[in-house]
Design a protein around this motif. Structure first.
Motif, PDB file in Angstrom:
ATOM      1  N   THR A 102      39.195  36.637  55.582  1.00 27.56           N
ATOM      2  CA  THR A 102      38.168  37.610  55.171  1.00 27.56           C
ATOM      3  C   THR A 102      37.156  37.835  56.281  1.00 27.56           C
ATOM      4  O   THR A 102      36.800  38.979  56.600  1.00 27.56           O
ATOM      5  CB  THR A 102      37.454  37.104  53.901  1.00 27.56           C
ATOM      6  OG1 THR A 102      38.417  36.943  52.862  1.00 27.56           O
ATOM      7  CG2 THR A 102      36.376  38.074  53.463  1.00 27.56           C
ATOM      8  N   ARG A 159      41.544  40.554  46.908  1.00 20.82           N
ATOM      9  CA  ARG A 159      40.324  40.853  47.676  1.00 20.82           C
ATOM     10  C   ARG A 159      40.599  40.919  49.174  1.00 20.82           C
ATOM     11  O   ARG A 159      39.955  41.669  49.900  1.00 20.82           O
ATOM     12  CB  ARG A 159      39.246  39.817  47.361  1.00 20.82           C
ATOM     13  CG  ARG A 159      39.540  38.411  47.836  1.00 20.82           C
ATOM     14  CD  ARG A 159      38.388  37.471  47.470  1.00 20.82           C
ATOM     15  NE  ARG A 159      38.550  36.137  48.011  1.00 20.82           N
ATOM     16  CZ  ARG A 159      39.253  35.176  47.443  1.00 20.82           C
ATOM     17  NH1 ARG A 159      39.876  35.408  46.301  1.00 20.82           N
ATOM     18  NH2 ARG A 159      39.348  33.976  47.999  1.00 20.82           N
ATOM     19  N   ASP A 172      39.879  44.084  51.576  1.00 20.42           N
ATOM     20  CA  ASP A 172      39.117  43.947  52.828  1.00 20.42           C
ATOM     21  C   ASP A 172      39.906  44.481  54.016  1.00 20.42           C
ATOM     22  O   ASP A 172      39.336  45.062  54.948  1.00 20.42           O
ATOM     23  CB  ASP A 172      38.751  42.479  53.068  1.00 20.42           C
ATOM     24  CG  ASP A 172      37.631  42.003  52.156  1.00 20.42           C
ATOM     25  OD1 ASP A 172      36.860  42.855  51.675  1.00 20.42           O
ATOM     26  OD2 ASP A 172      37.539  40.777  51.907  1.00 20.42           O
ATOM     27  N   GLU A 190      43.534  49.031  42.225  1.00 19.91           N
ATOM     28  CA  GLU A 190      42.328  48.941  43.055  1.00 19.91           C
ATOM     29  C   GLU A 190      42.666  49.157  44.522  1.00 19.91           C
ATOM     30  O   GLU A 190      41.914  49.827  45.255  1.00 19.91           O
ATOM     31  CB  GLU A 190      41.642  47.591  42.871  1.00 19.91           C
ATOM     32  CG  GLU A 190      40.345  47.485  43.662  1.00 19.91           C
ATOM     33  CD  GLU A 190      39.644  46.155  43.484  1.00 19.91           C
ATOM     34  OE1 GLU A 190      38.596  45.961  44.117  1.00 19.91           O
ATOM     35  OE2 GLU A 190      40.144  45.308  42.726  1.00 19.91           O
ATOM     36  N   ARG A 222      35.539  46.670  38.240  1.00 19.22           N
ATOM     37  CA  ARG A 222      36.070  45.771  39.272  1.00 19.22           C
ATOM     38  C   ARG A 222      35.247  45.845  40.543  1.00 19.22           C
ATOM     39  O   ARG A 222      35.033  44.838  41.212  1.00 19.22           O
ATOM     40  CB  ARG A 222      37.523  46.112  39.590  1.00 19.22           C
ATOM     41  CG  ARG A 222      38.513  45.876  38.488  1.00 19.22           C
ATOM     42  CD  ARG A 222      39.935  45.940  39.018  1.00 19.22           C
ATOM     43  NE  ARG A 222      40.196  44.819  39.918  1.00 19.22           N
ATOM     44  CZ  ARG A 222      40.721  43.655  39.535  1.00 19.22           C
ATOM     45  NH1 ARG A 222      41.004  43.450  38.268  1.00 19.22           N
ATOM     46  NH2 ARG A 222      40.936  42.702  40.415  1.00 19.22           N
ATOM     47  N   ALA A 223      34.798  47.032  40.872  1.00 15.63           N
ATOM     48  CA  ALA A 223      34.032  47.210  42.104  1.00 15.63           C
ATOM     49  C   ALA A 223      33.128  48.420  41.969  1.00 15.63           C
ATOM     50  O   ALA A 223      33.472  49.410  41.321  1.00 15.63           O
ATOM     51  CB  ALA A 223      34.964  47.383  43.300  1.00 15.63           C
ATOM     52  N   ARG A 242      31.767  43.416  44.038  1.00 15.94           N
ATOM     53  CA  ARG A 242      33.070  43.209  43.420  1.00 15.94           C
ATOM     54  C   ARG A 242      32.975  42.074  42.397  1.00 15.94           C
ATOM     55  O   ARG A 242      32.250  41.109  42.608  1.00 15.94           O
ATOM     56  CB  ARG A 242      34.132  42.825  44.469  1.00 15.94           C
ATOM     57  CG  ARG A 242      34.581  43.975  45.329  1.00 15.94           C
ATOM     58  CD  ARG A 242      35.545  43.508  46.405  1.00 15.94           C
ATOM     59  NE  ARG A 242      36.578  42.625  45.889  1.00 15.94           N
ATOM     60  CZ  ARG A 242      37.675  43.020  45.239  1.00 15.94           C
ATOM     61  NH1 ARG A 242      37.860  44.294  45.037  1.00 15.94           N
ATOM     62  NH2 ARG A 242      38.553  42.156  44.807  1.00 15.94           N
ATOM     63  N   GLU A 257      35.877  40.560  40.997  1.00 15.79           N
ATOM     64  CA  GLU A 257      37.296  40.224  40.799  1.00 15.79           C
ATOM     65  C   GLU A 257      37.483  38.867  40.141  1.00 15.79           C
ATOM     66  O   GLU A 257      38.246  38.713  39.191  1.00 15.79           O
ATOM     67  CB  GLU A 257      38.023  40.245  42.141  1.00 15.79           C
ATOM     68  CG  GLU A 257      39.493  39.876  42.024  1.00 15.79           C
ATOM     69  CD  GLU A 257      40.132  39.661  43.382  1.00 15.79           C
ATOM     70  OE1 GLU A 257      41.278  39.219  43.410  1.00 15.79           O
ATOM     71  OE2 GLU A 257      39.486  39.929  44.399  1.00 15.79           O
ATOM     72  N   GLN A 294      38.444  30.484  44.311  1.00 21.16           N
ATOM     73  CA  GLN A 294      38.254  31.920  44.459  1.00 21.16           C
ATOM     74  C   GLN A 294      36.846  32.309  44.018  1.00 21.16           C
ATOM     75  O   GLN A 294      36.276  31.708  43.107  1.00 21.16           O
ATOM     76  CB  GLN A 294      39.295  32.698  43.657  1.00 21.16           C
ATOM     77  CG  GLN A 294      38.972  32.883  42.179  1.00 21.16           C
ATOM     78  CD  GLN A 294      39.938  33.840  41.527  1.00 21.16           C
ATOM     79  OE1 GLN A 294      41.133  33.641  41.599  1.00 21.16           O
ATOM     80  NE2 GLN A 294      39.430  34.853  40.887  1.00 21.16           N
ATOM     81  N   SER A 324      31.501  39.023  44.590  1.00 17.18           N
ATOM     82  CA  SER A 324      31.121  39.126  46.002  1.00 17.18           C
ATOM     83  C   SER A 324      30.337  40.410  46.205  1.00 17.18           C
ATOM     84  O   SER A 324      30.469  41.372  45.440  1.00 17.18           O
ATOM     85  CB  SER A 324      32.358  39.116  46.914  1.00 17.18           C
ATOM     86  OG  SER A 324      33.193  40.230  46.630  1.00 17.18           O
ATOM     87  N   ASN A 338      29.740  35.508  48.812  1.00 14.35           N
ATOM     88  CA  ASN A 338      30.749  35.177  47.810  1.00 14.35           C
ATOM     89  C   ASN A 338      30.150  34.163  46.838  1.00 14.35           C
ATOM     90  O   ASN A 338      29.682  33.098  47.251  1.00 14.35           O
ATOM     91  CB  ASN A 338      32.002  34.581  48.461  1.00 14.35           C
ATOM     92  CG  ASN A 338      32.786  35.621  49.235  1.00 14.35           C
ATOM     93  OD1 ASN A 338      32.834  36.784  48.842  1.00 14.35           O
ATOM     94  ND2 ASN A 338      33.379  35.223  50.342  1.00 14.35           N
TER      95      ASN A 338
END
Length: 1342
Positions: free
Chosen positions: A478, A513, A517, A549, A660-661, A683, A685, A724, A728, A742
């Motif tokens: 990430t 995710r 990204d 997504e 979701r976002a 986000r 998720e 996880q 974020s 995060n």
């Protein structure tokens, strides 16, 4: 005849054989007279300008065939700041004397076939002086062709390699050869310029296709005489114009005008002799940047001892920004930054060592050092952190700013890379993320300055990504993707594609995710290479095997890459058969919003979207907001070249409970440039996946049950996975991600002890103890908000600069003291609620916040020796002192806030804006001249008055005199509290020249606001007191009585009031009948012009509104429907007749008193009393004046008559009898559908209300049609408005509005969310008994 033809032929051949190369014989010295002028300002005469003039004799001697010496003889510098052309140039004697030695040193240069080669000069000649020589050599640069008379080429010059057009002609009578060359400095193969602060902006080429903010051109004219071996340059003139305006140049523009003249005088035998020094190679004809990069154009500082000057300015800032901010603090802060730029690392180390232990000095240094923007500062910040002299918050703050401000060269990039890999920073994840993101931003800035930047710079990140993929280290993957996204280098496309789903099988196993990204990392690459990103993004959008997504995020990237009509049409065609409604809704809404875009850079995409939308199904337009959506709005004004755009994306999918976002972005356009100013993304998720595993994901249950199960799942957070993030977020500034967060189980586990452990208690205990002892706090914070510069050379060899600076300093002093009775126990956590209720808290606080902001826009000459520029300077200064005392007696339910008198400054706010012509030189600081750009009351000549006309078009009118300055003072006294506020406005502009935005702006404008005591008794304090509970009646300062109309006293009062109102009605010039008839005519006219398609029926079929049964409205589905007995008191009027004033029988629930306490003890203010009669569910509020002999009151009365009806009445005026409005709301049935009705009736309204209502009614018909309503004329009540809304389905709404003289209606309005009401009026949700009992329990407790 043959002889004549032969003679002409010989003459023509001879002329064609003339050598056009300028001749400088070896044994001769050619003497020229040189004069150069550079002026900045507006082109109209009669306005102020600023500039410089250079005059000298130039001696040229050939040393060898291709090597020459040039020497300036009797050089003289002049400066100018005055009204053009009336005021004269002023000799800069001291500056000329200081530079005379350098100016008269001969320089050496190569010259062959009219082309200047290398330039040589001793080390004693500064770059600034050598650039003046280059300005002369630039005139000698001639690429003359023997075989062509008109041609075009890219020619090297002092300003770069630019497109140059040559025209060669002969004048046989004068025996002259005339050469004209023109340069388009806007089209250069290689342009010499420096941009500072523009790395994150994008050039909007489409914005400047028709209108340009900066236009640059130069024209060279040569008169040459044939000589023995070539031609002699007899005279050369140069005219160069740099024209800039933040708006369309057709509305006026500021300009820098350069003129050069080189005229042949004579030939001497005395040669130019070089001095006894080594002549070093100093480059070519191209301009060499000197100290102007470190020199701010807004002030000229002679730096003789940088450390001592830094300490002096630092001490000035600390001493003069304690209680209040100093007027010139922003300018002093900019000066501090400039001095720090000139200091060495050793100097800064010594200053830091001297002041690091002094908190106030330390704060000023830590705010100034990052703004310096030199590699030495980054190194300094790194070393001090590693040495433990900076805390983590100080280091992060300093580093983030420094990395954005520093010049991105290879050394700085390597320094940042070494910082990212340092072992100490690697152990602190937040620090490492900041440094790594800054590393990506540094590469992005470097690639803007050096378009051919090597991909090798990204090799460490590519290796980091490859290693993280091999180890399946998701956080590292990430981070690497975000760094690559910041860098935006096309070489990163291949590593990123390895992580894209559908394109590589390995990416499918990565978390969602990471896939998202990876797609988002393509956005900055798409700005540079859209053709590379478009097919990748389109392929992802169309791949139905991918997660929705992923496809929607790819859709965002696709449209940011500005796809062609073919690509957008391909997407639209594929969406016809799309099975995922979230993807279809998102893409459709995105395309539809793009059809309305007006920004020039998105014009092609908007056109493609308009084509594509016709290929898509209109059914997608009716999807509700629970489906994914994209929205883009913008505004762009072409004449002003300014605009703004906003984007918002909400991504859902079929299984989610929360979005979701969510992404929001703001974009700005100004003067042909654009930038993504701010972007925030969120986000959920991890939370989504946790919720999907809970019973809340069951689609068969109702919404309320889903919410309850969701809350239970969130409460059981310990069962969530550790590996996880639950959510974020990220933030981007100017297209660069500066921070991301995060939130996972580990963070929650670490945060809970911090919130519930002993440390918060200790902090609370310490804070309360400090409050009781008294807190005195002073703080000042500076900010260099903007530093945008473009530096480019002129034909003279002198740099001109376009720059914008904004600096601000905020200061505040705060004194707080608390008295707590009885004192708090030592162990605060042992304090019970009963003890807290018995606590009396008194607080006194005084604060004096102040802000000073200065902004400068500059166009002109900026060197370390001389500055001559036109400048716009804006200032803002505010001071807002305040002193309050507060008391909370919890046991007695008494809460009081007092505003106490405070010493006020002369002005609490001052704003000024002025345009000036400024000239100053370093050798004579006292000779600085500042002249207003627009002189007041100056007589403009006819040439100025008729700018834009040719001589034959000038009207036969007298010259226009400048308008007198506008000056006005407005004052308003606030009654009762004896405070007077005044605003003083002054304005003087140049709009008399031209009616255009630029001419309205230039000039002088100011506004000042002051607050002072008015005439009358002084006010000791302002009080706001709240009393809750049974003691509320005791706190009322004036007994409340409402007149009963049935009594003799009440009838007499009403009779007198009626006489007064009738007298007022007679004085109204326009009767209500005439206004009504006029309004009817307007409505009739509007209705007759409406579209026939909207009026297909002669009358609207409207079902009567029927009330619900009392026990049926809003009852839970399946709940019992036992009837409740009605009573005569269900009528609101009956309730009011039983008890007009509740205060006669029950005490107030609470009272609020707002008053001004004056020295004469006169009661002034208002009081509010609130009453609640529980048996009749009736509420009454009475607001009354506490002043003697003032019977003005406002009465609000409301009652819940049944489960389906509520009524309220608001009356005001003397004894609440002058005006009244009644509102009724009830639920029922309209036809077969559940409905609600709101009625508004009035007995009498103030004249101002009825006047504006009649004006507004004229616009209702057109507004209703535009909103999709149907309109009919009707004889509705003139004193009533009725609004009825019905639910044919849970996702649609029928609306009927009856207003005087018309009825509006609209059927089947789509709703974004389902309304859980059944056709019989019951709620389609199930409410658990435990919730009902909980609500009932708390109601009973009250």
């Amino acid at each position: 005849m043959r002889a004549v033809v032969l003679a002409l032929t010989v003459a023509l051949v001879a002329s064609q054989q003339i050598n056009l190369v300028p001749e400088f014989a070896l044994d001769k010295t050619y003497v020229y007279k040189y004069e150069a002028l550079l002026l900045g300002g507006l082109p109209q005469e009669g306005l102020a300008r600023a500039g410089i003039k250079v005059s000298s004799k130039v001696h040229l001697t050939a040393v060898t065939e291709n090597t020459f010496l040039m020497k300036l003889m009797d050089p003289l510098l002049h400066e100018y700041a005055g009204i053009w052309p009336k005021d004269p140039f002023v000799p800069a004697t001291k500056l000329t004397s200081a530079l005379a030695a350098q100016l008269q040193i001969p320089i050496k240069f190569e010259y062959a076939n009219g082309v200047v080669g290398k330039v040589f000069a001793p080390a004693g000649v500064s770059p600034t002086v050598l650039n003046l020589h280059r300005g002369i050599l630039n005139i000698l640069q001639l690429n003359l062709k023997k075989t062509q008379n008109i041609y075009e080429l890219q020619e090297a010059g002092a300003q770069g390699v630019c497109r140059t057009h040559y025209v060669i002609s002969e004048d046989p009578k004068a025996n002259h050869i005339i050469v004209t060359k023109s340069k388009d400095l806007s089209h250069c193969q290689e342009r010499i310029m420096k941009d500072i602060g523009l790395a994150y902006t994008e050039k909007c080429a489409e914005c400047t296709e028709r209108v340009k903010s900066l236009i640059e051109t130069a024209s060279y004219n040569y008169i040459m005489k044939p000589a023995a071996a070539g031609v002699l340059i007899a005279e050369a003139t140069v005219e160069e114009v740099h024209q800039f305006s933040p708006f369309n140049e057709i509305h006026g523009a500021a300009q820098m005008e350069a003129k050069q003249t080189l005229a042949f005088v004579e030939i001497e035998k005395t040669p130019v002799v070089p001095i006894k020094a080594d002549y070093l190679a100093r480059g070519s004809l191209q301009y060499e940047f000197a100290t102007e990069l470190l020199q701010t154009p807004i002030q000229l500082t002679k730096i003789s001892d940088a450390p001592a000057q830094i300490i002096e300015v630092l001490q000035h800032l600390v001493a003069n920004n304690v209680a209040l901010v100093h007027d010139d603090a922003p300018l002093k802060f900019v000066q501090l930054v400039q001095l720090l730029r000139a200091a060495t690392l050793e100097n800064i180390e010594a200053i830091w060592a001297q002041f690091k232990d002094k908190p106030v000095y330390r704060r000023w240094l830590l705010d100034a050092l990052p703004a310096v923007g030199t590699p030495a500062i980054v190194k300094f910040i790194k070393e001090k952190f590693l040495a433990g002299e900076l805390t983590i918050p100080e280091f992060i703050q300093a580093l983030v700013v420094a990395l954005q401000m520093v010049t991105a060269d290879l050394d700085t990039i390597q320094l940042t890379a070494s910082l990212a890999t340092h072992e100490r920073i690697a152990t602190i994840p937040a620090l490492r993320e900041v440094v790594m993101l800054g590393y990506g931003s540094m590469i992005a800035k470097h690639c803007v300055a050096v378009p051919t930047c090597p991909a090798e710079l990204l090799r460490p990140i590519h290796e980091l990504a490859a290693e993280a993929i091999s180890k399946n280290d998701i956080p590292e993957i990430t981070l690497a993707l975000k760094v690559l996204g910041n860098a935006g280098h096309p070489a990163s496309l291949k590593p990123i594609m390895k992580l894209l789903p559908g394109l590589r099988t390995a990416a499918t196993s990565l978390p969602l995710r990471v896939q998202v990204d990876a797609i988002l990392a393509l956005r900055n690459i798409a700005k540079k290479e859209p053709k590379l990103v478009q097919p990748v993004a389109l392929q992802l959008v169309l791949d139905r095997a991918l997660h929705p997504e992923v496809r929607m995020v790819a859709c965002i990237v696709l449209f940011e890459a500005k796809p062609s009509v073919a690509l957008v049409s391909s997407l639209a065609g594929a969406l016809k058969t799309e099975t995922n409604m979230h993807v279809a809704s998102f893409a459709y809404s995105h395309i539809k919003s793009l059809t309305r875009i007006t920004a020039p850079d998105m014009a092609a995409v908007a056109g493609a979207a308009n084509v594509a939308i016709k290929l898509m199904s209109r059914k997608l337009d009716r999807l509700s907001f629970r489906f994914s959506r994209a929205l883009q709005l913008d505004f762009y004004h072409t004449p002003l070249m300014i605009g703004a755009a906003g984007s918002a994306y909400m991504i859902n999918d079929a299984a989610t409970i929360l979005p979701r976002a969510v992404v929001a972005k703001a974009r700005a356009y100004l003067a042909g440039a654009t930038a993504d100013v701010l972007e925030i993304g969120l986000r959920t998720e991890g939370i989504q996946e946790a919720l999907l595993q809970s019973p809340a994901a069951d689609e068969s249950v109702d919404r309320i049950t889903k919410v309850k199960r969701t809350l239970r799942a969130l409460a059981n957070w310990k069962a969530l996975p550790t590996n996880q993030p639950l959510a974020s977020a990220y933030i981007k500034l100017f297209g660069q991600e500066v921070a991301y967060l995060n939130i996972d189980k580990t963070i929650i586990e670490e945060a809970i002890p911090l919130a519930t452990g002993p440390k918060p208690r200790e902090l609370l205990k310490g804070a309360l103890k400090a409050l009781q002892e008294g807190i005195a706090f002073q703080y000042a914070r500076p900010l260099l908000a903007a530093e945008v510069r473009r530096i480019l050379p002129t034909a003279l060899g002198v740099p001109m600069e376009l720059s914008l600076y904004t600096a601000a300093v905020a200061a505040a002093s705060l004194n707080v003291k608390a008295t707590i009775t009885p004192p708090l126990p030592e162990q605060i956590e042992t304090m019970t609620l009963e003890q807290l209720k018995k606590t009396d808290v008194q607080l006194q606080a005084e604060a004096r916040p102040s802000v000073a902001l200065q902004t400068f826009a500059v166009m002109g000459v900026n060197t370390a020796l001389i500055q001559a520029a036109v400048m716009a300077r804006g200032k803002i200064r505010t001071i807002a002192p305040g002193k309050v005392a507060a008391r909370a007696d919890i046991l007695k339910g008494n809460y009081k806030v007092e505003a106490l008198p405070v010493e006020l400054p002369e002005h609490i706010a001052a704003v000024s804006f002025e345009t000036l012509a400024v000239v100053r030189n370093i050798e004579d600081p006292t000779s600085e001249r500042i002249v207003p750009l627009v002189p007041e009351l100056s007589l403009q000549n006819s040439q100025t008055s008729y700018v834009g006309y040719s001589s034959s078009e000038i009207p036969d009118e007298t010259p226009v005199r400048a308008t007198a300055p506008f000056h006005k003072t407005l004052c308003l006294a606030v009654p009762y509290i004896e405070i007077k506020g005044c605003i003083e406005v002054h304005s003087h502009n140049a709009a008399f020249i031209k009616n255009a935005p630029l001419f309205y702006i230039i000039g002088q404008h100011s506004a000042r606001a002051a607050v002072s005591r008015a005439e009358g008794p002084a006010v000791e304090r302002l009080e706001l007191e709240v009393q809750v509970g049974p003691r509320a009646a005791e706190r009322l300062l004036k007994q409340i009585n409402l007149i009963d109309e049935e009594t003799t006293e009440g009838k007499a009062f009403l009779l007198k009031l009626r006489e007064i109102l009738e007298t007022e009605d007679k004085n109204v010039p326009v009767s209500s009948e005439s206004s009504s008839s006029s309004s009817s005519r307007i409505i009739s006219s509007s209705s007759s012009s409406m579209s026939s398609s909207r009026m297909t029926e002669t009358a609207t079929i409207m079902e009567p509104f029927r009330k619900f049964h009392k026990d049926r409205y809003m009852a839970p589905h399946g709940a019992s429907k036992a009837k409740s007995s009605g009573s005569a008191a269900s009528s609101f009027e009956a309730l009011r007749k039983q008890a007009k004033f509740l205060g006669n029988g029950i005490p107030p629930v609470f009272a609020v008193i707002a008053r001004a306490v004056r020295v004469d003890h006169k009661l002034l203010g208002y009081q509010l009393a609130a009453y609640f009669d529980k048996p009749t569910a009736r509420v009454q509020l009475v607001i009354s004046s506490i002043a003697e002999n003032d019977n003005l009151k406002i009465c609000a009365d409301g009652a819940l008559l049944s489960k389906h009806k509520v009524t309220a009445r608001v009356a005001w005026g003397p004894e609440c009898q002058q005006y009244a409005v009644t509102a009724k709301a009830e639920a029922g049935v309209l036809g077969e559908f559940p409905a609600a009705r709101l009625e508004l009736e009035w007995e009498r309204l103030p004249l101002i209300v009825t006047t504006y209502a009649k004006k507004l009614s004229k616009h209702i018909p057109m507004a209703a049609l535009q909103a999709g309503f149907r309109l009919e004329r009707a004889t509705n009540s003139e004193k009533e408005i009725e609004l009825t809304a019905a639910l044919p389905t849970q996702r649609s709404l029928n609306v009927i509005a009856r207003i005087p003289e018309m009825t509006l209606s609209r059927m089947a309005i789509p709703l974004p969310l389902a309304v859980p009401i059944n056709p019989d009026g019951t709620l389609s949700i199930h409410i658990d008994e435990d919730i009902l009992s909980w609500i009932q329990k708390h109601i009973n407790e009250e």
